[in-house]
Structures are given as C-alpha cells and as structure tokens.
Design a protein around this motif. Structure first.
Motif, short mmCIF file in Angstrom:
data_model
loop_
_atom_site.label_atom_id
_atom_site.label_comp_id
_atom_site.label_asym_id
_atom_site.label_seq_id
_atom_site.Cartn_x
_atom_site.Cartn_y
_atom_site.Cartn_z
N GLY A 44 0.92 -1.17 0.01
CA GLY A 44 0.01 -0.11 0.05
C GLY A 44 0.67 1.13 -0.09
O GLY A 44 1.87 1.21 0.68
N LYS A 45 0.35 2.31 -0.80
CA LYS A 45 1.05 3.43 -0.89
C LYS A 45 0.15 4.60 -0.26
O LYS A 45 -0.89 4.58 -0.68
N ARG A 46 0.74 5.59 0.27
CA ARG A 46 0.29 6.65 0.60
C ARG A 46 0.31 7.84 -0.50
O ARG A 46 -0.25 8.89 -0.38
N ASN A 47 1.45 7.65 -1.05
CA ASN A 47 1.58 8.77 -2.38
C ASN A 47 2.22 8.15 -3.42
O ASN A 47 3.34 7.33 -3.43
N GLU A 48 1.41 7.80 -4.61
CA GLU A 48 1.81 6.92 -5.77
C GLU A 48 2.86 7.42 -6.60
O GLU A 48 3.83 6.75 -6.92
N SER A 49 3.28 8.81 -6.63
CA SER A 49 4.13 9.38 -7.19
C SER A 49 5.55 9.44 -6.78
O SER A 49 6.30 8.93 -7.54
N LEU A 50 5.41 9.62 -5.37
CA LEU A 50 6.75 9.31 -4.65
C LEU A 50 7.12 8.13 -3.89
O LEU A 50 8.07 7.77 -3.63
N ILE A 51 5.93 6.95 -4.22
CA ILE A 51 6.02 5.75 -3.55
C ILE A 51 6.45 5.64 -2.37
O ILE A 51 7.47 5.23 -1.81
N LEU A 52 5.65 6.39 -1.45
CA LEU A 52 5.63 6.40 -0.11
C LEU A 52 4.53 5.38 0.55
O LEU A 52 3.64 5.48 0.38
N PRO A 53 5.14 4.56 1.31
CA PRO A 53 4.38 3.44 1.86
C PRO A 53 3.49 3.81 3.06
O PRO A 53 3.52 4.76 3.60
N THR A 54 2.23 2.87 3.12
CA THR A 54 1.53 3.28 4.26
C THR A 54 2.13 2.45 5.59
O THR A 54 1.48 2.96 6.71
N GLY A 87 8.00 10.19 -17.47
CA GLY A 87 7.46 10.37 -16.24
C GLY A 87 7.23 8.81 -15.66
O GLY A 87 6.65 8.76 -14.55
N GLY A 88 7.53 7.71 -16.35
CA GLY A 88 7.45 6.42 -15.78
C GLY A 88 8.35 6.15 -14.68
O GLY A 88 9.46 7.09 -14.59
N ARG A 89 8.44 5.01 -14.02
CA ARG A 89 9.36 4.90 -13.08
C ARG A 89 10.88 4.57 -13.49
O ARG A 89 11.90 4.92 -12.95
N LEU A 90 11.09 4.04 -14.60
CA LEU A 90 12.67 3.96 -15.17
C LEU A 90 12.93 5.22 -15.70
O LEU A 90 14.16 5.56 -15.18
N HIS A 91 12.22 6.27 -16.27
CA HIS A 91 12.63 7.52 -16.57
C HIS A 91 12.75 8.29 -15.18
O HIS A 91 14.02 9.00 -15.36
#
Length: 420
Positions: A46-56, A98-102
């Motif tokens: 679970g993520k609390r922030n999808e862009s920064l990939i911050l976990p719950t 804008g993707g994760r690799l990029h």
C-alpha cells in the motif's frame, strides 16, 4: 511518447538496437553491478503517495545471497547514443516519460550534473544518453521480488557509472521511486524501510540496515518455486485496490505493523529465531488476509501454497519453539526461513510431499524425502512431481556488488551481447 529502440533485423536475437551512430572513439564510461533479492518478513503493501512511492507502513526484509538470486546490470554513457535505452532479459523495455524507469534515470543524471558542477575536472557525461542492459537469473514478475533487485541494480550501476559519492541509504531514496522494495536491496543482511512522515519530499522514507549478513550467518532460506509464471494481479494494481477497499489494511497499518517492527528488530538483534519466525508467519498471514479483504479479492496463494503452510505448522508443533518460518510475497512461492541445523530436515519434509524430478543437493549431499518422528502425515496430501517446480537453497547475503568488465552485458558498440 515512448522512447523505443528499433531492432536490427539481420541478427537472430532481439538484443540489438540501432539508436546509435558510429561508435565513439572517446573513453568508455561504463559500470556493471549486481543486486540481491530481498524477501520481506514485515510486508510493504500500500502507498500513501503513488508518485513518490511512499508506503502506508514500514517494512523489514532479509537480503538473500546473490550466489542464487540476483539482477545484473550494465550501464554505459556515450555521446553517440541517440536515446536512453534499456533491455530487460533480452527485450527492449520502453522508457516512458514520467514512468519509473525514466524517473530513476533522470534523478541519477541530475546527481551527476551536480557532481560535475562541484568537480569541474570531471568528464561531462551527465548529458550523454545511456544504454542499460539488465538480466535476472530467476523468473521475473512471479512474486520473487524481481523489481526490487532490478531497480536496485539499475540505480547502483548508474551510481558507479557516474562515480557518485551518495551512500546506499541516499541511493535507496531513488531506488524506491522505481520499486518500493528496491530500496531494501541496497543493503545486505536485515534491512528496514522506514515509512517516514514527510509527504512532500519523501526524504525520510528510506532504507537502513538493521544488521549485516555477518550478524546471523546461520539464517538460511529454502524457496519453493510453486509457479514461475507472471502473476495475474501485479503488485502495483493490487496495492491500489487494497488501499481503496480494505478496512483490514487500516487496522494493520495503524495498530499492527508498528509493534511488529519493534519486536522483530529486537528478535534479530538477540538472534531469537522462535520470535522471528512467529512474527514473520503472522505478518505473511495478515498480508494475504488483507489481499482477500480487498474488493474484488486478490488471491496470490494457491492450494500448493496452503499445503506448505500446513506442513510447516505441523513441523513447528513438534518443538517448543518454531524451527521454520514461512512467508509469501505477492505470489504463490514459499520462502521458508530456518537456521542451518534444521534446513536439511525441512527439505526432506518438503520433498516427501512435493517430489522433484531432479536431485536436491544441500551441503554437497543429496536430500532424500523423509518425515520427522511424530509428524502427522495427514496434514496434507502428497502431490505429484512438478507441483513444486524447484527448490532453491540460499542464505542471508550481501548488498550490491561491482562486477568486472568481463561480466558486462554490453558489447564494444554499447549494445547487448547475445545471452545464453
């Protein structure tokens, strides 16, 4: 718009890319690294922030030996390359803006730009496009943490290519942007990913080493490969559904995980395997309960996975303290943690219920199927050959490694070598 690499049709294998002009006669700027798989005892889901990939919630994992499971990556920067390009296991993996690799590649280039500004004598390679080739020696997207080792190897290879001074902890901030669990693969041994509280920058959501691999060398793992195919529900989409629909997840992140993190770190520090095992199994159970509580429900385990749980539960019943700990990530494959004196007996037990077509060797000796004295055989049925596709015996391992030029995956022109 996707950045794609066109194949050269004259080659028999799809490893070659014609997005370069004549090969540069300048110095070759290249690095090859490998990174390990990590398997969580306290799960990230679970993520609390999808862009920064911050976990719950925070999580904790064991890094496994690269002698058995690893991702190898070569990264090269060259002014002749027309675009950034990445090959994964022999196929072009598109780098979506804008993707994760990029995101990871862009951030590493930014760090190199800052490094060049602070060190004017360094070669100006931050503006060069990069060719990256990565290979996993185990099934990808099958629930064996391939994205974790893959993004850790990517970030570490670029860090070495760019001669960056950042620490593994600092690099974990970038690997996290590729795949959350990748931040933990920047360290060996036992590793925590602290969720942090800064939702604006995410700079306090990073990995730290709880204990090195040398702290508890008796810790080993037996991986039961139940299914090596790509899983039906990806971790990313599964997490998104869980965060929106599962009430149990909210209880887990608010009340359960914080105390478990403290308890398992204490168990690791004191090398109390019984406590470590119970916490690990309970957390695996709850993670899959959360997946079931998701709507529509997500099923990562199958009948073979559940049979392994029953077998390990009965095995532990024979002792005052657990001698084995099962855990399952987002897939049906079981990882069984145990201490060295008990691994062979556990392998014998697994082979009794799940016979293998090939010999299983541990410590240089073949393992034969057998049940421990007093074991209740009726806890599970005996399965046919192939129900468990293979057993991987491994142990706690180190963090990312720098490899030699001879192990590079790119050829002299900066395109992937033909892989066996």
């Amino acid at each position: 718009m996707l950045v794609r690499c066109a194949f050269i049709e004259t080659y028999k294998t799809p490893f070659y890319c014609n997005n370069f002009s004549s090969h540069s006669t300048m110095s070759i700027y290249q690095a090859t690294t490998s990174a390990p798989v990590n398997i969580a005892c306290i799960k990230y889901w679970g993520k609390r922030n999808e862009s920064l990939i911050l976990p719950t919630n925070s999580s904790l994992s064991v890094t496994l030996s690269q002698d058995n499971l690893r991702s190898t990556t070569t990264a090269r920067a060259d002014p002749s390359f027309a675009a950034d390009c990445l090959w994964l296991n022999g196929k072009v993996d598109p780098i979506k803006p804008g993707g994760r690799l990029h995101t990871c590649i862009t951030e590493m280039k930014r760090l190199r730009t800052a490094f060049e500004a602070a060190n004017p004598d360094q070669p100006k390679i931050a503006s060069f496009n990069v060719h990256i080739c990565s290979f996993n020696n185990f099934p990808t997207a099958a629930g064996l943490a391939s994205s974790a080792s893959g993004f850790a190897a990517l970030v570490y290879a670029l860090a070495k290519l760019y001669a960056l001074p950042q620490t593994p902890e600092e690099l974990s901030l970038i690997a996290r942007r590729g795949s959350g669990s990748a931040c933990r693969s920047l360290f060996g041994g036992f590793v925590a990913w602290d969720m942090g509280s800064d939702d604006v920058t995410g700079l306090d959501s990073k990995a730290r080493q709880v204990a090195p691999e040398s702290h508890w060398p008796e810790m080993e793992a037996l991986i039961c490969v139940v299914n090596d195919a790509k899983k039906g529900t990806s971790s990313t989409s599964g997490m998104q559904r869980t965060v929106v629909t599962s009430a149990l997840l909210q209880h887990r992140i608010g009340y359960v995980v914080p105390s478990r993190m403290a308890d398992i770190e204490s168990a690791i520090a004191d090398k109390r395997f019984g406590d470590f095992a119970e916490i690990t199994m309970r957390d695996s159970n709850q993670f899959h309960a959360v997946a079931l509580d998701t709507y529509p429900p997500i099923f990562y385990m199958n009948d073979v996975s559940r049979a392994i749980i029953a077998i390990i539960t009965e095995y532990n019943r024979l002792s005052d303290q657990p001698k084995a700990a099962y855990t399952y990530d987002a897939g049906p494959n079981a990882v069984i943690y145990a201490l060295t004196p008990n691994v062979r007996e556990i392998a014998q037990l697994v082979l009794y219920y799940f016979p293998q077509a090939e010999k299983v060797v541990i410590g240089g000796q073949e393992v034969k199927a057998a049940l421990p004295e007093g074991f209740n055989e009726a806890v599970a049925k005996r399965w046919e050959v192939g129900s468990v596709k293979g057993l991987i015996h491994t142990r706690v391992g180190d963090g990312p490694r720098v490899l030699s030029d001879s192990e590079a995956l790119l050829n002299a022109q900066g395109i992937p070598k033909v892989l066996a």
